[in-house]
Write a protein that holds these residues in place. Structure first.
Motif, PDB file in Angstrom:
ATOM      1  N   ASP B 211       0.853  -1.214   0.000  1.00 31.59           N
ATOM      2  CA  ASP B 211       0.000   0.000   0.000  1.00 31.59           C
ATOM      3  C   ASP B 211       0.874   1.245   0.000  1.00 31.59           C
ATOM      4  O   ASP B 211       0.672   2.170  -0.773  1.00 31.59           O
ATOM      5  N   TYR B 215       1.311   4.308  -2.880  1.00 29.32           N
ATOM      6  CA  TYR B 215       1.065   5.741  -2.677  1.00 29.32           C
ATOM      7  C   TYR B 215       2.315   6.591  -2.966  1.00 29.32           C
ATOM      8  O   TYR B 215       2.221   7.688  -3.486  1.00 29.32           O
ATOM      9  N   SER B 216       3.476   6.057  -2.589  1.00 31.73           N
ATOM     10  CA  SER B 216       4.667   6.918  -2.577  1.00 31.73           C
ATOM     11  C   SER B 216       5.524   6.860  -3.843  1.00 31.73           C
ATOM     12  O   SER B 216       6.155   7.846  -4.205  1.00 31.73           O
ATOM     13  N   LEU B 402      -0.597  10.917   4.691  1.00 31.20           N
ATOM     14  CA  LEU B 402       0.358  10.658   3.600  1.00 31.20           C
ATOM     15  C   LEU B 402       1.039  11.952   3.156  1.00 31.20           C
ATOM     16  O   LEU B 402       2.250  11.989   2.933  1.00 31.20           O
ATOM     17  N   TRP B 458      -3.797  10.109  -6.160  1.00 31.84           N
ATOM     18  CA  TRP B 458      -4.366   9.523  -4.934  1.00 31.84           C
ATOM     19  C   TRP B 458      -5.894   9.523  -4.979  1.00 31.84           C
ATOM     20  O   TRP B 458      -6.549   8.650  -4.456  1.00 31.84           O
ATOM     21  N   VAL B 463      -7.711   7.090  -2.451  1.00 29.40           N
ATOM     22  CA  VAL B 463      -7.286   7.529  -1.110  1.00 29.40           C
ATOM     23  C   VAL B 463      -8.325   8.492  -0.536  1.00 29.40           C
ATOM     24  O   VAL B 463      -8.604   8.495   0.649  1.00 29.40           O
TER      25      VAL B 463
END
Lengths: 280, 464
Positions: B211, B215-216, B402, B458, B463
């Motif tokens: 996960d 996202y990163s 985040l 995102w 997200v």
């Protein structure tokens, strides 16, 4: 005048301007040039401790330190000396090289004695060099190089706050060697309110004496008398008047002797945006 | 020795706490919330000034809560036992194994050999290599590894400190490569597990290893080339050939020799652990938490006799665990007492609950704060406030967390901002001014990237 010139090379940066000037001076004065590479361990320790101590273990820090020391002592000093060799080649100047580990000022002072140095040439670097006590501790003149290029205009600064013995002599000699235009400025610091006429006359007399002595020898020789706060004068005058080198002695002003504390050294050097020769 | 300046900071922290205790409780806040704000201010003062070690401030934050009747002792200490902390411990022990056998060096040398054709590509190789290694070991360890390799190359090439642009470019490539790479996985930047722990403790959100990468990674791979372009434009390379560097790399690779038994086992355990993080904790076994796999991997190193406890003692910065422990309890305390919402309402009310403005404010504040204090501390201080602020603008806690965690890694501007900067600066090849100028432009670019990813990618992957 300058038989042996020392250029300290701090491990933190290569003072290219200072090296170029020292080579120039050495060729004009036929001096011996000494290069002193100084590795200052505590500087690096401070940086690591301040920035990375929470993330690094003692083992990590020791390893980085050992690696840096080895690099500095065995490799980097040679890189520095090779660079100087390249710069000195066209003028055919030879130099002596030394490498040491310790405190910057202490190592310079030790070498001044042992190598019989009579001039230190260093570079203006507010982050690194000026925090050292070398300007105050040095028993010999210190040249602070700030601007590259020829020395066309030299200003010798005499003041009622100093003895004015060495400034005229050094200004005239350097002026002759460089073929520069020379000015003597007497700055009468008006900090005191009860200024006597005799004190002002003393300054004017000195300028007349200098005129008599140097008028015929020096190019475009001029003298000026100012009544102004010396620090304000240092801050404003030189940019406007396009000087390339300012020669001044240690003078006293409120709060103690000039160049006594790190703050004041930086203050004075920051106020003068050109090359400075500080005499003891 | 504590100096006078540090005593002043300690005194300031005490005075601030005393004032918070004595002033009447503001509307909308209870005593516990008021005191948590006082504890937060103590944390900010001590973490920024580093008057006492960061880890000790972490411990102080833990004990202040029961002392000031904000929380029961068992509550605060149980937050310290968060799985994120144990994940970190496991990851640090695995990193110690990697460092012991110089596995990271082997990877770096082979990797750099692929970029030795031109100085320009070599500098990019340094940045990419630093970033990729920061996916599997902490960023400071990568900086400490890369520096000697690059220093020996500099000496071979006669690179003059602070004069050579190539010197500046390569050292800054290490520092920024480590920082950007540390955003990528839960291991690189320790603030990432802290965010994971915070989300678990306060929001019940469990993120997997994959996960986080989902996202990163776009931020990492967009930022890397752009920051490199900034560096290469600011420091045009003056050298043309890397001939001596090539010879040196060949020699170093030769010196490393073949992979030995201990090294082979460590590599196998590392691969197994990463495999476990990606697959076991995600798909097959619910109880196989990230921390359990990390600890299992590190125990396997001992079972196989590849490392000894003294290797771990030498290489694991235990103090950091206390910093993170304290940080998580602070976040939990601020959320539970309503202090986080109160700060968000009162101090950042100007955002007027506009989601885009809230995102921009969070990015900017985090990046500014992370330059002045440890980036984990900065992230921890802002996580609960960000959640409160996000709630007012209907932004989910995952999004705000985040944003803060990833912006917190953009510590490019000051030496003290991140260990990678301090380590590379200590080499003497660039000045604070170089770091400031290059860092400022790089930080602005990366902030923009985080913003764009936050409002597009995102959103697209759900997200928010």
């Amino acid at each position: 005048m300058f038989k042996r010139i020392l250029v300290p090379l701090p491990s933190e940066y290569f003072p290219e301007l200072a090296v170029k000037r020292a080579i120039d001076l050495a060729s004009k004065f036929k001096s011996k040039l000494c290069l002193l590479y100084i590795y200052e361990k505590h500087e690096m320790e401070n940086i690591l401790t301040r920035g990375a101590s929470h993330a690094l273990t003692e083992h990590d820090i020791n390893q980085i330190e050992c690696m840096l020391i080895e690099k500095e002592m065995n490799g980097e000093s040679e890189v520095y000396f090779k660079k100087v060799e390249q710069i000195a080649k066209p003028k055919k100047i030879k130099f002596h090289k030394f490498t040491c580990k310790g405190l910057f000022s202490e190592e310079i002072l030790k070498n001044i004695k042992s190598e019989k140095i009579d001039l230190i040439v260093s570079e203006f670097h507010p982050d690194v060099l000026l925090k050292y006590g070398i300007f105050y501790d040095s028993p010999i003149p210190v040249w602070i190089e700030r601007a590259d290029g020829p020395i066309q205009n030299i200003y010798g600064i005499c003041t009622n706050l100093a003895k004015n013995i060495k400034v005229p002599k050094y200004t005239a000699t350097i002026g002759k060697k460089f073929g520069s235009n020379v000015r003597f400025n007497y700055v009468f610091d008006d900090e005191k309110t009860d200024v006597s006429k005799s004190e002002i006359d003393k300054g004017k007399k000195l300028l007349k004496k200098l005129e008599k002595k140097y008028q015929s020898d020096l190019r475009d020789f001029k003298t000026y008398f100012f009544t102004q706060d010396i620090l304000k004068y240092l801050k404003t005058s030189f940019k406007i008047e396009r000087s390339d080198l300012v020669i001044l002695g240690r003078f006293e002003k409120k709060g103690g002797v000039m160049f006594q504390t790190a703050d004041k050294k930086i203050k004075v050097c920051q106020k003068i945006p050109v090359n400075v020769l500080i005499l003891k | 020795m504590i100096n006078t300046k540090n005593y002043l900071y300690i005194a300031l922290a005490i005075v601030v706490l005393a004032i918070t205790y004595l002033i009447p409780t503001p509307d909308g806040l209870e005593y516990e919330g008021k005191m948590m704000i006082g504890i937060l201010l103590v944390g900010v003062i001590l973490w920024t000034s580093e008057a006492i070690p960061l880890a000790v401030t972490g411990l102080l934050i833990i004990i202040l809560q029961p002392i000031l009747n904000v929380a029961e002792p068992f509550e605060v200490f149980s937050s310290f036992g968060n799985t994120a902390i144990f994940f970190l411990i496991g990851a640090f022990i695995l990193a110690a194994g990697i460092e012991k056998y110089n596995i990271h060096k082997r990877i770096a040398l082979h990797f750099l050999k692929g970029f030795e054709n031109s100085p320009r590509m070599f500098s990019f190789g340094i940045m990419l290599c630093s970033a990729l290694l920061s996916f599997i070991i902490p960023e400071h360890a990568v900086a400490a590894l890369m520096m000697p390799i690059i220093l020996s190359i500099f000496l071979a090439l006669n690179i003059v400190p602070r004069v050579s642009n190539f010197g500046k470019l390569c050292m800054l490539s290490i520092a920024y490569g480590c920082s950007i790479g540390s955003l990528g996985t839960l291991i690189g930047g320790a603030r990432n597990p802290v965010t994971l722990g915070f989300l678990q403790e306060t929001q019940g959100i469990n993120l997997t290893f994959v996960d986080w990468m989902r996202y990163s990674m776009p931020i990492v791979f967009i930022s890397l080339p752009l920051v490199w372009i900034v560096l290469i434009s600011m420091f045009p390379i003056e050298i043309k050939s890397l001939k001596k560097a090539k010879e040196l790399l060949d020699k170093e690779v030769k010196e490393l020799g073949d992979i030995g038994e201990g090294e082979g086992i460590t590599i196998a355990i590392l691969i197994g652990t990463i495999f476990g993080w990606i697959f076991l904790s995600t798909m097959f076994a619910k109880n196989w938490d990230l921390a359990i796999i990390a600890i299992l991997g590190s125990i396997a190193l001992f079972f196989t006799g590849t490392i000894e406890w003294k290797d771990v003692e030498q290489r694991v910065p235990w103090g950091i665990i206390f910093l993170y422990g304290g940080a998580i309890t602070l976040g939990v305390g601020l959320i539970n007492t309503g202090a986080a919402d109160w700060i968000a309402d009162h101090l950042l009310g100007f955002t007027n609950t506009n989601p885009v403005l809230v995102i921009i404010v969070l990015i900017v504040i985090t990046v500014i704060l992370t330059q002045a204090m440890s980036n984990t501390a900065a992230v921890v201080v802002l996580l609960p406030i960000g959640v409160g602020l996000g709630a007012a603008a209907d932004l989910p806690p995952l999004l705000t967390s985040l944003i803060i965690a990833l912006s917190g890694g953009l510590a490019f501007v000051l030496i003290i901002a991140t260990p990678g900067n301090a380590i590379t600066y200590s080499s003497g090849y660039y000045s604070t001014r170089d770091l400031f100028k290059a860092g400022l432009i790089s930080a602005v670019i990366c902030m923009f990237i985080v913003f764009i990813i936050a409002i597009t990618y995102w959103r697209f992957i759900g997200v928010w």
